[in-house]
Design a protein around this motif. Structure first.
Motif, PDB file in Angstrom:
ATOM      1  N   ALA A 127       0.695  -1.158   0.030  1.00  0.00           N
ATOM      2  CA  ALA A 127       0.010  -0.053   0.098  1.00  0.00           C
ATOM      3  C   ALA A 127       0.882   1.204  -0.042  1.00  0.00           C
ATOM      4  O   ALA A 127       0.388   2.220  -0.469  1.00  0.00           O
ATOM      5  N   SER A 128       2.040   1.200   0.693  1.00  0.00           N
ATOM      6  CA  SER A 128       2.971   2.398   0.732  1.00  0.00           C
ATOM      7  C   SER A 128       3.803   2.591  -0.298  1.00  0.00           C
ATOM      8  O   SER A 128       4.015   3.752  -0.901  1.00  0.00           O
ATOM      9  N   LEU A 129       4.429   1.518  -1.028  1.00  0.00           N
ATOM     10  CA  LEU A 129       5.552   1.622  -2.031  1.00  0.00           C
ATOM     11  C   LEU A 129       5.027   0.902  -3.152  1.00  0.00           C
ATOM     12  O   LEU A 129       5.759   0.996  -4.349  1.00  0.00           O
ATOM     13  N   GLY A 130       4.240  -0.090  -3.183  1.00  0.00           N
ATOM     14  CA  GLY A 130       3.939  -1.007  -4.313  1.00  0.00           C
ATOM     15  C   GLY A 130       3.465  -0.317  -5.564  1.00  0.00           C
ATOM     16  O   GLY A 130       2.759   0.678  -5.570  1.00  0.00           O
ATOM     17  N   PHE A 131       4.152  -0.735  -6.724  1.00  0.00           N
ATOM     18  CA  PHE A 131       3.792  -0.340  -8.012  1.00  0.00           C
ATOM     19  C   PHE A 131       3.227  -1.291  -8.964  1.00  0.00           C
ATOM     20  O   PHE A 131       4.134  -2.562  -8.827  1.00  0.00           O
ATOM     21  N   SER A 132       2.201  -0.954  -9.498  1.00  0.00           N
ATOM     22  CA  SER A 132       1.660  -2.131 -10.565  1.00  0.00           C
ATOM     23  C   SER A 132       2.146  -1.839 -12.151  1.00  0.00           C
ATOM     24  O   SER A 132       2.026  -0.771 -12.587  1.00  0.00           O
ATOM     25  N   PRO A 133       2.983  -2.691 -12.635  1.00  0.00           N
ATOM     26  CA  PRO A 133       3.339  -2.657 -13.938  1.00  0.00           C
ATOM     27  C   PRO A 133       2.312  -2.533 -14.896  1.00  0.00           C
ATOM     28  O   PRO A 133       2.346  -2.103 -16.170  1.00  0.00           O
ATOM     29  N   LYS A 134       0.999  -2.906 -14.571  1.00  0.00           N
ATOM     30  CA  LYS A 134      -0.129  -2.731 -15.574  1.00  0.00           C
ATOM     31  C   LYS A 134      -0.878  -1.529 -14.703  1.00  0.00           C
ATOM     32  O   LYS A 134      -2.127  -1.435 -15.514  1.00  0.00           O
ATOM     33  N   GLY A 135      -0.608  -0.818 -14.048  1.00  0.00           N
ATOM     34  CA  GLY A 135      -1.358   0.440 -13.431  1.00  0.00           C
ATOM     35  C   GLY A 135      -2.547   0.234 -12.860  1.00  0.00           C
ATOM     36  O   GLY A 135      -3.405   1.122 -12.502  1.00  0.00           O
ATOM     37  N   TYR A 136      -2.291  -1.269 -12.248  1.00  0.00           N
ATOM     38  CA  TYR A 136      -3.659  -1.452 -11.002  1.00  0.00           C
ATOM     39  C   TYR A 136      -3.470  -0.601 -10.022  1.00  0.00           C
ATOM     40  O   TYR A 136      -2.289  -0.252  -9.320  1.00  0.00           O
ATOM     41  N   SER A 197      -7.326  -8.947  -7.712  1.00  0.00           N
ATOM     42  CA  SER A 197      -6.128  -9.363  -8.643  1.00  0.00           C
ATOM     43  C   SER A 197      -4.807  -9.079  -7.838  1.00  0.00           C
ATOM     44  O   SER A 197      -4.768  -8.259  -6.738  1.00  0.00           O
ATOM     45  N   LEU A 198      -3.848  -9.733  -8.092  1.00  0.00           N
ATOM     46  CA  LEU A 198      -2.600  -9.532  -7.598  1.00  0.00           C
ATOM     47  C   LEU A 198      -1.749  -8.293  -8.177  1.00  0.00           C
ATOM     48  O   LEU A 198      -2.402  -7.825  -9.344  1.00  0.00           O
ATOM     49  N   ILE A 199      -0.941  -7.808  -7.629  1.00  0.00           N
ATOM     50  CA  ILE A 199      -0.366  -6.282  -8.178  1.00  0.00           C
ATOM     51  C   ILE A 199      -0.205  -6.318  -9.531  1.00  0.00           C
ATOM     52  O   ILE A 199      -0.287  -5.112 -10.160  1.00  0.00           O
ATOM     53  N   ASP A 200       0.498  -7.277 -10.502  1.00  0.00           N
ATOM     54  CA  ASP A 200       0.643  -7.403 -11.517  1.00  0.00           C
ATOM     55  C   ASP A 200      -0.334  -8.234 -12.321  1.00  0.00           C
ATOM     56  O   ASP A 200       0.198  -8.592 -13.483  1.00  0.00           O
ATOM     57  N   GLY A 201      -1.542  -8.727 -11.897  1.00  0.00           N
ATOM     58  CA  GLY A 201      -2.276  -9.692 -12.457  1.00  0.00           C
ATOM     59  C   GLY A 201      -1.751 -10.945 -12.780  1.00  0.00           C
ATOM     60  O   GLY A 201      -2.015 -11.782 -13.705  1.00  0.00           O
ATOM     61  N   ALA A 202      -0.831 -11.525 -11.867  1.00  0.00           N
ATOM     62  CA  ALA A 202      -0.109 -12.709 -12.118  1.00  0.00           C
ATOM     63  C   ALA A 202      -1.007 -13.831 -11.685  1.00  0.00           C
ATOM     64  O   ALA A 202      -2.034 -13.674 -11.231  1.00  0.00           O
ATOM     65  N   ASP A 203      -0.540 -14.984 -12.409  1.00  0.00           N
ATOM     66  CA  ASP A 203      -1.502 -16.248 -12.324  1.00  0.00           C
ATOM     67  C   ASP A 203      -1.609 -16.396 -10.669  1.00  0.00           C
ATOM     68  O   ASP A 203      -0.395 -16.461  -9.863  1.00  0.00           O
ATOM     69  N   THR A 204      -2.604 -17.150 -10.221  1.00  0.00           N
ATOM     70  CA  THR A 204      -2.768 -17.393  -8.786  1.00  0.00           C
ATOM     71  C   THR A 204      -3.343 -18.478  -8.446  1.00  0.00           C
ATOM     72  O   THR A 204      -4.333 -18.689  -9.262  1.00  0.00           O
ATOM     73  N   PRO A 205      -2.995 -19.383  -7.615  1.00  0.00           N
ATOM     74  CA  PRO A 205      -3.474 -20.470  -7.405  1.00  0.00           C
ATOM     75  C   PRO A 205      -4.884 -20.642  -6.551  1.00  0.00           C
ATOM     76  O   PRO A 205      -5.425 -21.491  -6.719  1.00  0.00           O
TER      77      PRO A 205
END
Length: 273
Positions: A127-136, A197-205
């Motif tokens: 929440a503080s530093l995370g950045f999404s490569p997809k702009g999420y 979704s995950l921060i970059d929309g990665a596959d999730t189990p």
């Protein structure tokens, strides 16, 4: 994920230059630029070797990433760190400076300041530093809805994989706010936003569809039938909602609604944007 892909990730994780591989290895498990946590189940799925927690005296590649995260966050909030030694190295050893800087970060974020980095601290760092490569963007806590993933119950319920399913598109976040506002105006009750979704929309189990930033679950814990109906009505009336999956329609008629018995404990919303 195929075997060759897992092998590449495993080799990357074994590299000692933790920070330099963060953008590639961390992205695989949906952590992007933030120090990763994991479990045996998530490690097996992604082919990585993350720990569920990191603490004083341990050595791990993700500790180097954590130290870099803490250094960056402190640089924006230096006034809160008076008397606390700076982190001078981003090596992989969890030293006293790392512990003390983490405890201050935890305290300022309303977490238990125990100096142990786990899923709650990871979420706060996202929440503080995370950045999404997809702009999420990350779902936070507001006056009209809460991010259930950040609650004690939500964290406890995510013990199998310890992943942060809190990211949505900006349009989806706006839509959630509109639905939550309508619900709050009627019942003065906050909606509990759960997995997106995950921060970059990665596959999730844990989900087969929560990878586009436009798919979100809303918990119906403690709701009356009337309140459940209200959520459905607000959702189907919103132009950005294309589908609502729930165990009943409560008499609401709409082509957007899909009735599924396995969705008795939450609404599954799919957005257009």
């Amino acid at each position: 994920m195929n075997k060759s892909k897992k092998l590449i990730v495993a080799l990357a994780i074994s590299c000692t230059a933790a920070v330099s591989i963060a953008s590639s290895a961390l992205a695989v498990a949906g952590h992007a630029n933030v120090a990763a946590v994991g479990t045996a189940s998530s490690n097996s799925f992604y082919g990585v070797s993350y720990q569920s927690t990191y603490s004083y005296g341990q050595t791990h590649t993700q500790i180097g990433v954590l130290k870099s995260n803490l250094k960056t966050w402190r640089s924006y909030n230096e006034s809160y760190f008076t008397g606390i030694p700076k982190i001078t190295s981003t090596d992989n050893y969890f030293d006293t400076a790392t512990r003390d800087n983490l405890k201050k970060f935890q305290s300022l974020k309303g977490l238990t300041a125990d100096g142990i980095y786990g899923a709650a601290s990871r979420n706060a760092m996202h929440a503080s530093l995370g950045f999404s490569p997809k702009g999420y963007v990350r779902v936070g806590n507001t006056s009209i809805y809460t991010n259930y993933n950040d609650t004690a119950s939500g964290l406890a319920g995510d013990s199998t994989y310890k992943l942060d399913h809190s990211y949505v598109t900006s349009s989806t976040l706006t839509t959630l706010g509109q639905i939550a506002q309508g619900f709050y105006n009627t019942y003065y009750k906050k909606l509990e936003i759960n997995d997106a979704s995950l921060i970059d929309g990665a596959d999730t189990p844990e989900h087969s569809t929560h990878m586009d930033g436009k798919t979100v679950d809303i918990r119906n814990a403690g709701m009356t039938a009337a309140q459940e109906k209200k959520v459905i009505e607000l959702a189907v009336a919103n132009s950005n909602v294309k589908q609502v999956i729930f165990y009943t329609t409560h008499g609401v008629v709409s082509s957007k609604i899909l009735v599924r018995a396995d969705h008795a404990d939450h609404f599954h919303l799919g957005m257009t944007n």
